[in-house]
Design a protein around this motif. Structure first.
Motif, mmCIF file in Angstrom:
data_model
loop_
_atom_site.group_PDB
_atom_site.id
_atom_site.type_symbol
_atom_site.label_atom_id
_atom_site.label_comp_id
_atom_site.label_asym_id
_atom_site.label_seq_id
_atom_site.Cartn_x
_atom_site.Cartn_y
_atom_site.Cartn_z
ATOM 1 N N ARG A 4 0.820 -1.179 0.000
ATOM 2 C CA ARG A 4 0.000 0.000 0.000
ATOM 3 C C ARG A 4 0.859 1.235 0.000
ATOM 4 N NH1 ARG A 4 -5.498 -0.129 2.185
ATOM 5 N NH2 ARG A 4 -5.082 -1.254 4.006
ATOM 6 N N ASN A 5 0.376 2.003 -0.661
ATOM 7 C CA ASN A 5 1.167 3.224 -0.722
ATOM 8 C C ASN A 5 0.964 4.040 0.553
ATOM 9 O OD1 ASN A 5 2.082 2.785 -3.387
ATOM 10 N ND2 ASN A 5 0.054 3.327 -4.128
ATOM 11 N N LEU A 6 1.732 5.121 0.696
ATOM 12 C CA LEU A 6 1.506 5.987 1.837
ATOM 13 C C LEU A 6 0.084 6.515 1.783
ATOM 14 C CD1 LEU A 6 4.869 7.934 1.947
ATOM 15 C CD2 LEU A 6 4.127 6.068 3.430
ATOM 16 N N TRP A 7 -0.425 6.906 2.915
ATOM 17 C CA TRP A 7 -1.851 7.211 3.026
ATOM 18 C C TRP A 7 -2.200 8.443 2.198
ATOM 19 C CZ3 TRP A 7 -1.839 2.777 4.539
ATOM 20 C CH2 TRP A 7 -1.028 2.325 5.575
ATOM 21 N N SER A 8 -2.621 8.223 0.978
ATOM 22 C CA SER A 8 -2.830 9.332 0.051
ATOM 23 C C SER A 8 -3.995 10.222 0.448
ATOM 24 C CB SER A 8 -3.074 8.780 -1.364
ATOM 25 O OG SER A 8 -4.227 7.964 -1.400
ATOM 26 N N VAL A 9 -4.940 9.705 1.243
ATOM 27 C CA VAL A 9 -6.074 10.548 1.595
ATOM 28 C C VAL A 9 -5.777 11.462 2.771
ATOM 29 C CG1 VAL A 9 -7.732 8.860 0.778
ATOM 30 C CG2 VAL A 9 -7.063 8.845 3.173
ATOM 31 N N LEU A 10 -4.657 11.279 3.441
ATOM 32 C CA LEU A 10 -4.391 12.077 4.623
ATOM 33 C C LEU A 10 -3.649 13.360 4.262
ATOM 34 C CD1 LEU A 10 -3.326 9.362 7.193
ATOM 35 C CD2 LEU A 10 -5.528 10.483 6.952
ATOM 36 N N PRO A 11 -4.150 14.530 4.622
ATOM 37 C CA PRO A 11 -3.434 15.756 4.347
ATOM 38 C C PRO A 11 -2.206 15.854 5.233
ATOM 39 C CG PRO A 11 -5.368 16.209 5.684
ATOM 40 C CD PRO A 11 -5.435 14.756 5.304
ATOM 41 N N VAL A 12 -1.277 16.711 4.827
ATOM 42 C CA VAL A 12 -0.054 16.876 5.604
ATOM 43 C C VAL A 12 -0.371 17.420 6.984
ATOM 44 C CG1 VAL A 12 2.141 18.096 5.723
ATOM 45 C CG2 VAL A 12 1.327 17.202 3.538
ATOM 46 N N GLU A 274 -11.011 9.134 -2.295
ATOM 47 C CA GLU A 274 -10.231 7.910 -2.505
ATOM 48 C C GLU A 274 -9.256 7.711 -1.357
ATOM 49 O OE1 GLU A 274 -6.487 6.992 -5.323
ATOM 50 O OE2 GLU A 274 -8.373 7.301 -6.434
ATOM 51 N N GLY A 275 -9.181 6.478 -0.864
ATOM 52 C CA GLY A 275 -8.234 6.144 0.193
ATOM 53 C C GLY A 275 -7.541 4.838 -0.109
ATOM 54 N N ASP A 276 -6.609 4.485 0.749
ATOM 55 C CA ASP A 276 -5.853 3.259 0.558
ATOM 56 C C ASP A 276 -6.603 2.056 1.100
ATOM 57 O OD1 ASP A 276 -3.388 4.368 -0.578
ATOM 58 O OD2 ASP A 276 -3.218 5.368 1.357
ATOM 59 N N SER A 277 -6.252 0.903 0.585
ATOM 60 C CA SER A 277 -6.866 -0.346 1.019
ATOM 61 C C SER A 277 -5.834 -1.449 0.927
ATOM 62 C CB SER A 277 -8.070 -0.678 0.125
ATOM 63 O OG SER A 277 -8.524 -1.997 0.363
ATOM 64 N N TRP A 491 -4.318 -7.567 -8.248
ATOM 65 C CA TRP A 491 -4.493 -6.160 -7.946
ATOM 66 C C TRP A 491 -4.674 -5.934 -6.454
ATOM 67 C CZ3 TRP A 491 -9.073 -5.645 -5.470
ATOM 68 C CH2 TRP A 491 -10.136 -6.486 -5.840
ATOM 69 N N GLN A 492 -4.445 -4.687 -6.078
ATOM 70 C CA GLN A 492 -4.670 -4.196 -4.723
ATOM 71 C C GLN A 492 -5.720 -3.106 -4.816
ATOM 72 O OE1 GLN A 492 -1.095 -2.913 -2.795
ATOM 73 N NE2 GLN A 492 -2.136 -1.572 -1.346
ATOM 74 N N GLY A 493 -6.741 -3.201 -3.998
ATOM 75 C CA GLY A 493 -7.848 -2.276 -4.113
ATOM 76 C C GLY A 493 -7.568 -0.897 -3.551
ATOM 77 N N LYS A 494 -8.445 0.010 -3.870
ATOM 78 C CA LYS A 494 -8.517 1.315 -3.218
ATOM 79 C C LYS A 494 -9.862 1.361 -2.494
ATOM 80 C CE LYS A 494 -6.073 3.603 -7.063
ATOM 81 N NZ LYS A 494 -6.182 4.691 -8.079
ATOM 82 N N GLN A 495 -9.947 2.191 -1.485
ATOM 83 C CA GLN A 495 -11.219 2.406 -0.815
ATOM 84 C C GLN A 495 -11.844 3.705 -1.320
ATOM 85 O OE1 GLN A 495 -11.960 1.166 3.464
ATOM 86 N NE2 GLN A 495 -9.795 1.731 3.558
ATOM 87 N N TYR A 496 -13.157 3.685 -1.426
ATOM 88 C CA TYR A 496 -13.870 4.890 -1.848
ATOM 89 C C TYR A 496 -15.067 5.149 -0.940
ATOM 90 C CZ TYR A 496 -11.223 4.833 -6.206
ATOM 91 O OH TYR A 496 -10.207 4.863 -7.139
ATOM 92 N N ALA A 497 -15.296 6.398 -0.690
ATOM 93 C CA ALA A 497 -16.541 6.835 -0.076
ATOM 94 C C ALA A 497 -17.055 8.002 -0.911
ATOM 95 C CB ALA A 497 -16.329 7.260 1.364
ATOM 96 N N VAL A 498 -18.352 8.042 -1.100
ATOM 97 C CA VAL A 498 -18.972 9.137 -1.832
ATOM 98 C C VAL A 498 -19.813 9.919 -0.833
ATOM 99 C CG1 VAL A 498 -20.358 9.792 -3.829
ATOM 100 C CG2 VAL A 498 -19.057 7.644 -3.862
ATOM 101 N N THR A 499 -19.567 11.218 -0.736
ATOM 102 C CA THR A 499 -20.203 12.012 0.316
ATOM 103 C C THR A 499 -20.924 13.219 -0.259
ATOM 104 O OG1 THR A 499 -18.409 13.601 0.750
ATOM 105 C CG2 THR A 499 -18.187 11.414 1.738
ATOM 106 N N ARG A 500 -21.867 13.713 0.500
ATOM 107 C CA ARG A 500 -22.426 15.022 0.195
ATOM 108 C C ARG A 500 -21.310 16.051 0.318
ATOM 109 N NH1 ARG A 500 -26.535 14.645 -2.711
ATOM 110 N NH2 ARG A 500 -26.531 16.927 -2.436
#
Length: 524
Positions: A4-12, A274-277, A491-500
């Motif tokens: 998994r890559n570094l946590w791409s969804v997390l801001p610095v 998009e997040g890591d999984s 393959w390695q998945g990604k996680q997704y959430a769809v939000t308002r």
């Protein structure tokens, strides 16, 4: 449940700490906030932690119950939660001691002591529910409580991954006064000490409110969460999101839905996050099969597989090519299959390995899948792989799809030569992608055995409480697997959430730990 890559969804910048926020008390509850509605196509199969061993149930457990340790957002190293501290007290990773925090209480006001912790682990193992997580704790020899705050686990064999196991949903702590010792709680209720209370549960939804008695690491940013269950109906979940019936849709859309939402005008109204999984998928070879059992055939398939085309054409880039059995982003990951079989497909190398083995005719293979378990894209996936093999002129491959109930039985009976297996980890450690597959009692059912793995390397990694110290052994394990090709990582998945568009905090809910943190959700 089968990270998994570094946590791409997390801001610095991860945000202000509690000490800089107004309205934050010692329980970790923030004043104010609004109720959030989360929708999912998963089912919650159990509210009792002795039974639930599925993503939907653990979604509930992670938010209602405490564990001794927990996974911090963006991290894979467990840290104290209900415990003040935990550590191995021996050099072989066989005796594990935890000391509880002061003043812990359940949501009903009962005190939480070491007796409850012992009761919870003994109960899971005693009930041993077929749909439960007892399998994760078969290595426990005994649980002792020297005093009200101390718990000591003695393991039958060394297991350096034990901290990660007890940090998962399987380690949920229940009230010994409320739960029967020898059977499951049948009323659908739950009494825990986590950030939320379960107020009500039905087939359509679970209603959670903030647990004002909670004492832990979470900082709660809403006034409660309603979890709506759509029982596999993706279209109904999508309509609910667009009609403002849910604020967040999680684990509800396939690759085509996600790709469409990322590019369509609907994007004006919702955000796709998009997040890591650590979810992975393998092509598995039955080594007892007269065709797939030949090493040259397996290596030829490895030389021909185009993972990039697969994730682009079938999964619309909602997954990543996987080149080893341990996902990227986890300690111990390498690129063993990339190193062994090259960055691009090679007909020349595939033809050569078959020729050296005396195989001159087209290789006939059937690839098996079960979309009922792994989703409709799985059929398209095996069709794409078969097309890649056939385009080489070296294979005559076809595909078959069957119901999951038949699929698992046929795999166990050795009827398939090549088949798909997906895996969602119980905990984010390289061991969870190796020991279940290549250790004794493999879940793959493919008759692969390698004594160096089972007798030397896997047991040795289990003794290393410093997980970084096992890097050399994990590297060697992955290279042995790449040489033997009992499986072919796809393959390695990604996680997704769809939000308002007005929802915040979702980026802290999508990482390799698989913990969806309700408490991070808030409305802008």
């Amino acid at each position: 449940m089968n990270t998994r890559n570094l946590w791409s969804v997390l801001p610095v910048v991860t945000g202000l700490v509690c000490g800089l926020l107004t309205g934050c008390d010692s329980t970790g509850v923030l004043d104010g906030g609004t109720r959030m509605v989360v929708g999912t196509t998963d089912d919650v199969l159990a509210t009792d932690p002795a039974s639930g061993y599925d993503p939907g149930s653990w979604l509930l457990f992670d938010n209602v119950f405490q564990t001794l340790l927990s996974f911090p957002k963006g991290g894979t190293e467990p840290r104290p939660e209900a415990a003040e501290n935990c550590s191995f007290t021996d050099t072989r990773a066989q005796v594990y001691r935890c000391v509880l925090k002061d003043g812990l209480v359940f949501s009903n006001g009962d005190p939480l002591t070491a007796q409850d912790v012992k009761f919870s682990f003994d109960r899971v193992r005693r009930i041993d529910d077929a749909g439960g997580p007892a399998v994760m704790f078969t290595g426990i020899e005994s649980v002792r409580t020297p005093d009200d705050k101390t718990v000591v686990f003695r393991l039958k064999t060394p297991d350096a991954t034990f901290p990660s196991k007890i940090a998962s949903g399987a380690g949920s702590i229940v009230d010994h006064r409320r739960y029967p010792a020898n059977e499951l709680l049948k009323d659908g209720r739950a009494v825990g000490s986590g950030p939320y209370r379960l107020d009500s549960f039905s087939s359509g939804k679970a209603v959670l409110s903030v647990n004002e008695r909670y004492k832990g690491t979470a900082r709660i940013r809403n006034s409660g969460v309603t979890l709506r269950l759509f029982h596999g109906d993706q279209e109904a979940l999508k309509r609910a999101l667009l009609d403002h019936g849910v604020d967040i849709a999680f684990r509800g859309f396939d690759a085509r839905d996600i790709a469409d939402m990322q590019t369509h005008e609907i994007r004006k109204d919702v955000d796709v996050v998009e997040g890591d999984s650590a979810e992975i998928q393998h092509l598995v070879f039955n080594l007892d099969d007269p065709v797939a059992g030949k090493l040259a055939v397996r290596r030829a398939v490895a030389f021909l597989l185009d993972r990039e085309a697969l994730v682009r054409g079938v999964y619309h880039d909602t997954a990543l090519p996987l080149y080893s059995v341990v996902p990227s982003g986890l300690a111990g990951h390498n690129t063993a299959f990339f190193d062994a079989y090259g960055p691009r497909p090679s007909r020349e190398k595939a033809a050569r390995v078959l020729h050296l083995a005396g195989i001159t005719d087209k290789v006939r293979l059937t690839l098996w899948s079960t979309p009922a378990r792994y989703g409709p894209a799985t059929d398209r996936e095996v069709e794409a792989i078969a097309a890649q093999l056939n385009a080489s002129g070296l294979f005559d491959a076809d595909v078959r799809s069957v119901p999951f109930s038949r699929y698992e039985k046929d795999v166990a009976d050795g009827k398939y030569g090549v088949y798909v297996k997906g895996w969602v980890p119980d905990y984010p450690d390289a061991d969870n992608f190796i020991a279940p597959f290549f250790g004794k009692g493999s879940v793959l059912g493919n008759h692969y055995a390698n004594n160096t793995l089972t007798d030397v390397l896997i047991p040795r990694t289990a003794t290393q409480s410093d997980r970084a110290a096992g890097a050399h052994d994990f590297d060697r394990i992955q290279r042995i697997v790449a040489g033997d090709v009992p499986v072919l990582p796809l393959w390695q998945g990604k996680q997704y959430a769809v939000t308002r568009a007005d929802v915040g905090g979702i980026e802290y809910c999508l990482d390799a730990s698989t913990v969806f943190r309700f408490w991070e959700l808030w409305r802008r």
